[in-house]
Design a protein around this motif. Structure first.
Motif, PDB file in Angstrom:
ATOM      1  N   GLY A 122       8.662 -24.796   7.118  1.00  0.00           N
ATOM      2  CA  GLY A 122       8.574 -25.641   5.925  1.00  0.00           C
ATOM      3  C   GLY A 122       7.211 -25.550   5.261  1.00  0.00           C
ATOM      4  N   LEU A 123       6.638 -24.341   5.222  1.00  0.00           N
ATOM      5  CA  LEU A 123       5.308 -24.160   4.634  1.00  0.00           C
ATOM      6  C   LEU A 123       5.338 -24.452   3.136  1.00  0.00           C
ATOM      7  N   THR A 124       4.280 -25.071   2.632  1.00  0.00           N
ATOM      8  CA  THR A 124       4.221 -25.425   1.210  1.00  0.00           C
ATOM      9  C   THR A 124       3.033 -24.806   0.478  1.00  0.00           C
ATOM     10  N   GLY A 125       2.122 -24.161   1.187  1.00  0.00           N
ATOM     11  CA  GLY A 125       0.955 -23.603   0.525  1.00  0.00           C
ATOM     12  C   GLY A 125       0.647 -22.172   0.908  1.00  0.00           C
ATOM     13  N   ALA A 126       1.459 -21.576   1.789  1.00  0.00           N
ATOM     14  CA  ALA A 126       1.189 -20.215   2.256  1.00  0.00           C
ATOM     15  C   ALA A 126       2.487 -19.597   2.759  1.00  0.00           C
ATOM     16  N   GLU A 127       2.500 -18.281   2.808  1.00  0.00           N
ATOM     17  CA  GLU A 127       3.542 -17.548   3.517  1.00  0.00           C
ATOM     18  C   GLU A 127       2.853 -16.858   4.679  1.00  0.00           C
ATOM     19  N   VAL A 128       3.426 -16.954   5.847  1.00  0.00           N
ATOM     20  CA  VAL A 128       2.885 -16.319   7.040  1.00  0.00           C
ATOM     21  C   VAL A 128       4.002 -15.516   7.671  1.00  0.00           C
ATOM     22  N   SER A 129       3.706 -14.277   8.023  1.00  0.00           N
ATOM     23  CA  SER A 129       4.692 -13.462   8.726  1.00  0.00           C
ATOM     24  C   SER A 129       4.035 -12.774   9.906  1.00  0.00           C
ATOM     25  N   ILE A 130       4.861 -12.493  10.910  1.00  0.00           N
ATOM     26  CA  ILE A 130       4.441 -11.754  12.098  1.00  0.00           C
ATOM     27  C   ILE A 130       5.214 -10.447  12.052  1.00  0.00           C
ATOM     28  N   ASN A 131       4.501  -9.320  12.188  1.00  0.00           N
ATOM     29  CA  ASN A 131       5.103  -8.017  11.930  1.00  0.00           C
ATOM     30  C   ASN A 131       4.709  -6.992  12.977  1.00  0.00           C
ATOM     31  N   THR A 132       5.601  -6.026  13.194  1.00  0.00           N
ATOM     32  CA  THR A 132       5.292  -4.870  14.028  1.00  0.00           C
ATOM     33  C   THR A 132       5.839  -3.625  13.345  1.00  0.00           C
ATOM     34  N   ILE A 133       4.985  -2.616  13.221  1.00  0.00           N
ATOM     35  CA  ILE A 133       5.398  -1.308  12.707  1.00  0.00           C
ATOM     36  C   ILE A 133       5.346  -0.348  13.892  1.00  0.00           C
ATOM     37  N   PRO A 134       6.427   0.388  14.167  1.00  0.00           N
ATOM     38  CA  PRO A 134       6.429   1.292  15.315  1.00  0.00           C
ATOM     39  C   PRO A 134       5.459   2.462  15.140  1.00  0.00           C
ATOM     40  N   ALA A 135       5.070   3.062  16.252  1.00  0.00           N
ATOM     41  CA  ALA A 135       4.175   4.221  16.223  1.00  0.00           C
ATOM     42  C   ALA A 135       4.702   5.258  15.238  1.00  0.00           C
ATOM     43  N   GLY A 136       3.812   5.752  14.372  1.00  0.00           N
ATOM     44  CA  GLY A 136       4.177   6.756  13.387  1.00  0.00           C
ATOM     45  C   GLY A 136       4.882   6.209  12.161  1.00  0.00           C
ATOM     46  N   GLY A 137       5.153   4.902  12.134  1.00  0.00           N
ATOM     47  CA  GLY A 137       5.872   4.283  11.021  1.00  0.00           C
ATOM     48  C   GLY A 137       4.932   3.724   9.972  1.00  0.00           C
ATOM     49  N   SER A 138       5.530   3.192   8.914  1.00  0.00           N
ATOM     50  CA  SER A 138       4.740   2.588   7.842  1.00  0.00           C
ATOM     51  C   SER A 138       5.588   1.573   7.091  1.00  0.00           C
ATOM     52  N   VAL A 139       4.925   0.747   6.308  1.00  0.00           N
ATOM     53  CA  VAL A 139       5.627  -0.066   5.323  1.00  0.00           C
ATOM     54  C   VAL A 139       6.224   0.950   4.344  1.00  0.00           C
ATOM     55  N   PRO A 140       7.489   0.829   3.972  1.00  0.00           N
ATOM     56  CA  PRO A 140       8.147   1.900   3.215  1.00  0.00           C
ATOM     57  C   PRO A 140       7.786   1.983   1.731  1.00  0.00           C
ATOM     58  N   PHE A 141       6.829   1.167   1.272  1.00  0.00           N
ATOM     59  CA  PHE A 141       6.507   1.174  -0.151  1.00  0.00           C
ATOM     60  C   PHE A 141       5.087   0.675  -0.387  1.00  0.00           C
ATOM     61  N   VAL A 142       4.482   1.096  -1.488  1.00  0.00           N
ATOM     62  CA  VAL A 142       3.215   0.554  -1.956  1.00  0.00           C
ATOM     63  C   VAL A 142       3.539  -0.723  -2.720  1.00  0.00           C
ATOM     64  N   HIS A 143       2.727  -1.767  -2.525  1.00  0.00           N
ATOM     65  CA  HIS A 143       2.970  -2.998  -3.267  1.00  0.00           C
ATOM     66  C   HIS A 143       1.662  -3.695  -3.616  1.00  0.00           C
ATOM     67  N   TRP A 144       1.749  -4.645  -4.514  1.00  0.00           N
ATOM     68  CA  TRP A 144       0.652  -5.528  -4.910  1.00  0.00           C
ATOM     69  C   TRP A 144       1.273  -6.829  -5.354  1.00  0.00           C
ATOM     70  N   HIS A 145       0.442  -7.807  -5.670  1.00  0.00           N
ATOM     71  CA  HIS A 145       0.942  -9.126  -6.039  1.00  0.00           C
ATOM     72  C   HIS A 145       0.400  -9.567  -7.385  1.00  0.00           C
ATOM     73  N   LYS A 146       1.103 -10.496  -7.999  1.00  0.00           N
ATOM     74  CA  LYS A 146       0.663 -11.064  -9.275  1.00  0.00           C
ATOM     75  C   LYS A 146      -0.416 -12.114  -9.060  1.00  0.00           C
ATOM     76  N   LYS A 147      -0.244 -12.992  -8.057  1.00  0.00           N
ATOM     77  CA  LYS A 147      -1.139 -14.133  -7.859  1.00  0.00           C
ATOM     78  C   LYS A 147      -1.702 -14.258  -6.447  1.00  0.00           C
ATOM     79  N   ASN A 148      -1.052 -13.664  -5.461  1.00  0.00           N
ATOM     80  CA  ASN A 148      -1.387 -13.954  -4.070  1.00  0.00           C
ATOM     81  C   ASN A 148      -2.248 -12.884  -3.414  1.00  0.00           C
ATOM     82  N   GLU A 149      -3.319 -13.357  -2.748  1.00  0.00           N
ATOM     83  CA  GLU A 149      -4.079 -12.466  -1.880  1.00  0.00           C
ATOM     84  C   GLU A 149      -3.386 -12.451  -0.521  1.00  0.00           C
ATOM     85  N   GLU A 150      -3.648 -11.407   0.255  1.00  0.00           N
ATOM     86  CA  GLU A 150      -3.093 -11.332   1.596  1.00  0.00           C
ATOM     87  C   GLU A 150      -4.221 -11.129   2.589  1.00  0.00           C
TER      88      GLU A 150
END
Length: 117
Positions: A23-51
């Motif tokens: 029920g977060l109201t001021g942030a998004e938080v995620s826990i992630n794992t990328i396997p060896a040799g893998g990657s996020v499948p796309f380049v991205h950026w945001h309009k308002k949010n820093e990460e």
């Protein structure tokens, strides 16, 4: 109504988003794992949010605006909204990380400045 939320996560999941679960109201938080040799499948950026990324285990690299930034367990990196980004795990190991997404420039007070005793 309680003034806290708690949830257990699947430690084997590739991605867990905590926004709805906690029920977060001021942030998004995620826990992630990328396997060896893998990657996020796309380049991205945001309009308002820093990460903010915290590397829990493993190693890899970020490509941010064409620059390669090495990553290892214990590293933290902040990327401005406009930074074009993509993360890669190393060939030798998976990379696990926490990603915190918040509106850039929204922090007004923190730590003791926002506390009441």
């Amino acid at each position: 109504m309680k003034n806290f939320s708690i949830v257990s996560t699947d430690q084997n999941a590739a991605r867990t988003e905590l926004h709805d679960k906690l029920g977060l109201t001021g942030a998004e938080v995620s826990i992630n794992t990328i396997p060896a040799g893998g990657s996020v499948p796309f380049v991205h950026w945001h309009k308002k949010n820093e990460e903010i990324y915290g590397i829990i285990s493993g190693s890899g690299r970020f490509e941010v605006d064409g620059e390669s930034v090495p990553l290892k367990a214990g590293d933290w990196i902040r990327i401005a909204p406009q930074g074009k980004r993509r993360m890669f795990a190393s060939e030798e190991s998976a990379i696990s990380f926490v990603c915190i997404q918040v509106k850039a420039g929204s922090l007004e007070e923190f730590t003791a400045g926002d506390a009441e005793a």
